[in-house]
Design a protein around this motif. Structure first.
Motif, PDB file in Angstrom:
ATOM      1  N   MET A   1      61.242  52.679  44.012  1.00  0.00           N
ATOM      2  CA  MET A   1      61.510  53.899  43.260  1.00  0.00           C
ATOM      3  C   MET A   1      61.026  53.729  41.826  1.00  0.00           C
ATOM      4  SD  MET A   1      65.113  55.934  42.891  1.00  0.00           S
ATOM      5  CE  MET A   1      66.044  54.484  42.360  1.00  0.00           C
ATOM      6  N   ARG A   2      60.340  54.760  41.352  1.00  0.00           N
ATOM      7  CA  ARG A   2      59.869  54.753  39.969  1.00  0.00           C
ATOM      8  C   ARG A   2      60.520  55.903  39.207  1.00  0.00           C
ATOM      9  NH1 ARG A   2      53.587  53.901  39.113  1.00  0.00           N
ATOM     10  NH2 ARG A   2      53.276  55.509  40.688  1.00  0.00           N
ATOM     11  N   LEU A   3      60.938  55.591  37.993  1.00  0.00           N
ATOM     12  CA  LEU A   3      61.618  56.578  37.144  1.00  0.00           C
ATOM     13  C   LEU A   3      60.846  56.740  35.843  1.00  0.00           C
ATOM     14  CD1 LEU A   3      65.272  55.270  37.596  1.00  0.00           C
ATOM     15  CD2 LEU A   3      64.196  57.183  38.790  1.00  0.00           C
ATOM     16  N   ALA A   4      60.879  57.950  35.331  1.00  0.00           N
ATOM     17  CA  ALA A   4      60.307  58.211  34.012  1.00  0.00           C
ATOM     18  C   ALA A   4      61.238  59.155  33.269  1.00  0.00           C
ATOM     19  CB  ALA A   4      58.908  58.820  34.122  1.00  0.00           C
ATOM     20  N   THR A   5      60.990  59.285  31.990  1.00  0.00           N
ATOM     21  CA  THR A   5      61.774  60.190  31.157  1.00  0.00           C
ATOM     22  C   THR A   5      60.817  61.124  30.428  1.00  0.00           C
ATOM     23  OG1 THR A   5      63.596  58.625  30.910  1.00  0.00           O
ATOM     24  CG2 THR A   5      63.371  60.319  29.202  1.00  0.00           C
ATOM     25  N   LEU A   6      61.089  62.393  30.506  1.00  0.00           N
ATOM     26  CA  LEU A   6      60.243  63.383  29.833  1.00  0.00           C
ATOM     27  C   LEU A   6      60.921  63.868  28.557  1.00  0.00           C
ATOM     28  CD1 LEU A   6      59.070  65.487  32.932  1.00  0.00           C
ATOM     29  CD2 LEU A   6      58.059  63.406  31.948  1.00  0.00           C
ATOM     30  N   ASN A   7      60.134  64.018  27.517  1.00  0.00           N
ATOM     31  CA  ASN A   7      60.661  64.562  26.272  1.00  0.00           C
ATOM     32  C   ASN A   7      61.154  65.985  26.516  1.00  0.00           C
ATOM     33  OD1 ASN A   7      60.108  62.430  24.390  1.00  0.00           O
ATOM     34  ND2 ASN A   7      57.932  62.915  24.626  1.00  0.00           N
ATOM     35  N   ASN A   8      62.376  66.252  26.096  1.00  0.00           N
ATOM     36  CA  ASN A   8      62.910  67.613  26.208  1.00  0.00           C
ATOM     37  C   ASN A   8      63.643  68.018  24.930  1.00  0.00           C
ATOM     38  OD1 ASN A   8      65.215  66.103  26.344  1.00  0.00           O
ATOM     39  ND2 ASN A   8      66.072  67.136  28.153  1.00  0.00           N
ATOM     40  N   GLY A   9      63.332  67.320  23.855  1.00  0.00           N
ATOM     41  CA  GLY A   9      63.952  67.660  22.579  1.00  0.00           C
ATOM     42  C   GLY A   9      65.269  66.956  22.317  1.00  0.00           C
ATOM     43  N   THR A  10      65.741  66.175  23.296  1.00  0.00           N
ATOM     44  CA  THR A  10      66.966  65.400  23.082  1.00  0.00           C
ATOM     45  C   THR A  10      66.595  63.928  22.922  1.00  0.00           C
ATOM     46  OG1 THR A  10      67.387  64.889  25.410  1.00  0.00           O
ATOM     47  CG2 THR A  10      68.194  67.004  24.577  1.00  0.00           C
ATOM     48  N   PRO A  11      67.477  63.137  22.293  1.00  0.00           N
ATOM     49  CA  PRO A  11      67.122  61.723  22.062  1.00  0.00           C
ATOM     50  C   PRO A  11      66.922  60.929  23.350  1.00  0.00           C
ATOM     51  CG  PRO A  11      69.006  62.386  20.708  1.00  0.00           C
ATOM     52  CD  PRO A  11      68.753  63.507  21.656  1.00  0.00           C
ATOM     53  N   ASP A  12      67.611  61.318  24.410  1.00  0.00           N
ATOM     54  CA  ASP A  12      67.537  60.547  25.656  1.00  0.00           C
ATOM     55  C   ASP A  12      66.608  61.175  26.682  1.00  0.00           C
ATOM     56  OD1 ASP A  12      69.527  58.466  24.983  1.00  0.00           O
ATOM     57  OD2 ASP A  12      70.879  60.180  24.880  1.00  0.00           O
ATOM     58  N   GLY A  13      66.066  62.357  26.405  1.00  0.00           N
ATOM     59  CA  GLY A  13      65.095  62.979  27.307  1.00  0.00           C
ATOM     60  C   GLY A  13      65.698  63.373  28.648  1.00  0.00           C
ATOM     61  N   ARG A  14      64.791  63.669  29.596  1.00  0.00           N
ATOM     62  CA  ARG A  14      65.192  64.139  30.924  1.00  0.00           C
ATOM     63  C   ARG A  14      64.655  63.173  31.972  1.00  0.00           C
ATOM     64  NH1 ARG A  14      67.446  65.242  34.960  1.00  0.00           N
ATOM     65  NH2 ARG A  14      67.738  67.291  35.913  1.00  0.00           N
ATOM     66  N   LEU A  15      65.530  62.596  32.751  1.00  0.00           N
ATOM     67  CA  LEU A  15      65.135  61.617  33.769  1.00  0.00           C
ATOM     68  C   LEU A  15      64.467  62.313  34.948  1.00  0.00           C
ATOM     69  CD1 LEU A  15      65.267  58.598  34.663  1.00  0.00           C
ATOM     70  CD2 LEU A  15      67.427  59.180  35.808  1.00  0.00           C
ATOM     71  N   VAL A  16      63.346  61.747  35.408  1.00  0.00           N
ATOM     72  CA  VAL A  16      62.667  62.276  36.595  1.00  0.00           C
ATOM     73  C   VAL A  16      62.329  61.129  37.547  1.00  0.00           C
ATOM     74  CG1 VAL A  16      61.670  64.266  35.389  1.00  0.00           C
ATOM     75  CG2 VAL A  16      60.368  62.120  35.516  1.00  0.00           C
TER      76      VAL A  16
END
Lengths: 314, 314
Positions: B1-16
């Motif tokens: 499994m691979r995880l990434a985080t997308l910038n969404n304007g919050t410090p912790d971003g959005r996990l995908v």
């Protein structure tokens, strides 16, 4: 203004405004100190306007004012302590005109009455009484003069140390990891104005009363720092932006007349014994021992409240 | 499994969750990687069951998989590098059987394509290509054998370093603060099973391809660590509980045949030059330079994706 955080089952707790009597509080307009410091200039006036103090504080429910922080950088700004410790540890540090500073663990700050857990008495369990500041966001390259305005809150810290591990870790050049476990923090974070004339040139000019198992061990004053907190903040920010909520420490409070007024850590007492008697006489802490720390002004007021921790086996 | 985080304007971003093609993702069942790692055993099966990959990933929107962490402890586990650097820096470290480790800043990890900002070229700007692991909560005193099970994710890191400041800070014994500014992180955090046979004995047995301004600079393999990541985790946890989301690093990936395969940092290349030629020939990085890092297996697959950062004036 004095702030505290109450345990409410969350990692960051619930921020409250503390009444002048120190025994009552009211909920703050934001949930946590971290939230407050991230938007301090907007939030602080709201907090200061909170004038009703309906709730008795249960001391057992008081957390560290900042129960976890994104960054903790601890200086060693009292030359009386630093010079003595170098001699005792056999460290020869080059003389520089920049502050000494290490990065420590910040994911937890223990509550002021929390037990401190360690795996073994053989590790040289020691307390370190010190002061710290909490800044809002500080851009990389901020000057010391400008850093002063970023100091929003002042705290009192017990920087637990494991001395048996400290010397060997220093000699690697990588600094301390195992020798610097989780710190404790006194109940109240205060704005600089709360200290009045005792906040001078970026120094907390209060006596830090340290009692070990009920006996006075030290009463050093926070004034004689070689660098003020604003200079420590500027040092920390030379090559990085400091995030809001970064905590910067003074290092062990120490005065040149430590033979008369005592010390804020056992290692310093032992260092004096090495110099005066040829060997250390005072043992480090044992399981069951406790340390109490309270910074007081000339009238006996304790703006940060009382930290009182017991050492237990992990 | 691979995880990434997308910038969404919050410090912790959005996990995908990232598709095998690396170009598509689906929202995870929890918002952030920090939330996931705090309840990993419950969340991981849900994440793994996410089988739909509807959205193209915009590389410019990819943050570090963990954009900030409560703790970052970086080892120096490749003896080929450590021995060379000691000689060059003039540091004589006592030989010990414990890993070297320092605590670094963790409040920010730069996005894989983010510029790295520094105040001056005079500071000796350098990259360090390395691997890291992210653990769930690790109790104090956890053994190396038990630590292996706490390693939930593996990441690839660029540990930016300022070499002019590094030697003097090491000599203080306090470790690095100014010499270790914010790190970058490659796009994907992967579970150990994702590496198959290339995750062996707590080591990431991949070649770390490092290109500086488009020229191959290094291709060292992650296998020859003197200590596996499980041993680094146990070292870190000796006197503290590690909070979920703690990141533990390997230090610069380095192999004994660095003269043939190259290095993962400029300082190592310069060290070789000092040994072989009497003085360093290769300059550190200049503003406008870029570094690209990609760890590949024998088939050329890059499980962590590509980190590619440019150096700019702060």
């Amino acid at each position: 203004m004095r702030l505290a955080t109450l345990n409410n089952g969350t990692p960051d707790g619930r921020l409250v405004i503390v009444a002048p009597d120190g025994g009552h509080s009211a909920n703050a307009s934001v949930q946590t100190l971290q939230q407050a410091i991230e938007q301090w200039d907007m939030v602080a006036p709201q907090l200061a306007a909170t004038a009703v103090f309906p709730d008795m504080i249960d001391p057992a429910a008081v957390a560290a004012p900042l129960p976890r922080a994104w960054q903790w950088l601890d200086g060693s700004a009292f030359p009386a302590h630093g010079d003595l410790m170098d001699a005792v540890l056999g460290i020869t540090k080059p003389k520089t005109d920049v502050p000494l500073m290490y990065q420590g663990m910040s994911d937890t700050f223990l509550s002021p009455l929390a037990d401190a857990r360690f795996p073994s008495e053989e590790l040289g369990i020691d307390f370190e009484g010190e002061f710290g500041v909490i800044v809002d966001a500080v851009p990389m390259g901020t000057s010391a003069a400008d850093a002063m305005g970023h100091i929003k809150l002042i705290v009192q810290i017990n920087d637990w140390s494991l001395r048996t591990l400290a010397g060997p870790e220093m000699k690697t050049g990588f600094g301390w990891v195992q020798a610097k476990p989780v710190c404790g923090m006194a109940p109240f974070a205060v704005t600089p104005d709360e200290l009045g004339d005792n906040w001078r040139d970026g120094r907390v000019c209060l006596d830090l009363l340290v009692d070990w198992n009920g006996q006075r061990f030290g009463a050093a004053n926070g004034a004689p720092m070689a660098f003020g907190f604003h200079e420590l903040v500027a040092h920390a920010a030379r090559t990085r932006d400091l995030v809001a909520g970064t905590v910067i420490g003074s290092g062990t409070v120490s005065n040149a007349n430590f033979r008369e007024i005592g010390s804020s850590c056992v290692a310093e007492r032992r260092g004096i014994e090495v110099v005066d008697l040829g060997e250390p006489k005072t043992a480090f802490m044992a399981f069951g021992d406790d340390v109490r720390m309270e910074a007081v002004d000339g009238a006996g007021h304790a703006p940060f409240g009382v930290l009182h921790q017991r050492v237990v086996r992990a």
